[in-house]
Scaffold this motif. Sequence first.
Motif, PDB file in Angstrom:
ATOM      1  N   LYS A 158      83.414 -88.969 -82.131  1.00  0.00           N
ATOM      2  CA  LYS A 158      82.569 -89.052 -83.326  1.00  0.00           C
ATOM      3  C   LYS A 158      82.225 -90.509 -83.624  1.00  0.00           C
ATOM      4  O   LYS A 158      81.065 -90.846 -83.886  1.00  0.00           O
ATOM      5  N   VAL A 209      78.692 -83.126 -85.905  1.00  0.00           N
ATOM      6  CA  VAL A 209      79.357 -82.039 -86.609  1.00  0.00           C
ATOM      7  C   VAL A 209      78.372 -81.441 -87.608  1.00  0.00           C
ATOM      8  O   VAL A 209      77.838 -82.143 -88.465  1.00  0.00           O
ATOM      9  N   ASP A 210      78.141 -80.140 -87.473  1.00  0.00           N
ATOM     10  CA  ASP A 210      77.245 -79.409 -88.367  1.00  0.00           C
ATOM     11  C   ASP A 210      78.111 -78.585 -89.308  1.00  0.00           C
ATOM     12  O   ASP A 210      78.840 -77.696 -88.858  1.00  0.00           O
ATOM     13  N   ARG A 211      78.034 -78.879 -90.590  1.00  0.00           N
ATOM     14  CA  ARG A 211      78.879 -78.196 -91.575  1.00  0.00           C
ATOM     15  C   ARG A 211      78.125 -77.124 -92.369  1.00  0.00           C
ATOM     16  O   ARG A 211      78.602 -76.672 -93.393  1.00  0.00           O
ATOM     17  N   THR A 212      76.983 -76.707 -91.900  1.00  0.00           N
ATOM     18  CA  THR A 212      76.238 -75.660 -92.608  1.00  0.00           C
ATOM     19  C   THR A 212      76.839 -74.293 -92.286  1.00  0.00           C
ATOM     20  O   THR A 212      77.457 -74.087 -91.250  1.00  0.00           O
ATOM     21  N   THR A 220      83.919 -74.604 -82.689  1.00  0.00           N
ATOM     22  CA  THR A 220      84.783 -75.028 -83.779  1.00  0.00           C
ATOM     23  C   THR A 220      85.980 -75.768 -83.186  1.00  0.00           C
ATOM     24  O   THR A 220      86.209 -75.734 -81.977  1.00  0.00           O
ATOM     25  N   ARG A 240      81.263 -73.416 -92.096  1.00  0.00           N
ATOM     26  CA  ARG A 240      82.237 -73.804 -91.077  1.00  0.00           C
ATOM     27  C   ARG A 240      81.706 -75.015 -90.321  1.00  0.00           C
ATOM     28  O   ARG A 240      80.505 -75.245 -90.251  1.00  0.00           O
ATOM     29  N   ALA A 241      82.609 -75.783 -89.768  1.00  0.00           N
ATOM     30  CA  ALA A 241      82.233 -76.986 -89.017  1.00  0.00           C
ATOM     31  C   ALA A 241      82.067 -76.629 -87.546  1.00  0.00           C
ATOM     32  O   ALA A 241      82.996 -76.146 -86.906  1.00  0.00           O
TER      33      ALA A 241
END
Length: 100
Positions: A53, A60-63, A30, A66-67
Amino acid sequence: MKAKSEYRDRERTQVAVLDELVNNLEDGMTVFELRAAVSVEIDELEDALATLKDDGLIDVDRTGGRAVIKPDDRVVPDVSEDEKAEEESLGEWIRDRLPF
């Protein structure tokens, strides 16, 4: 483990972020974990993350609510079978010599 050498000529904070992400490849990190690991001001970290980025070097995985940030596959060095065997041999060597 560190990021591939072709990605090490970037700004210091960017390299530190890539190295930390490569070291935590499985779980990702994070922003808070990265800030603690890299030890820079939040603005400097945000700038580094934005650049990485934009350059496609991080994902970035937002599942899961949380990122979590992970390095792109091309940043992660290949570990050959010989290196894996050498690391295991070194680990066994140390284990054999430590008193338990």
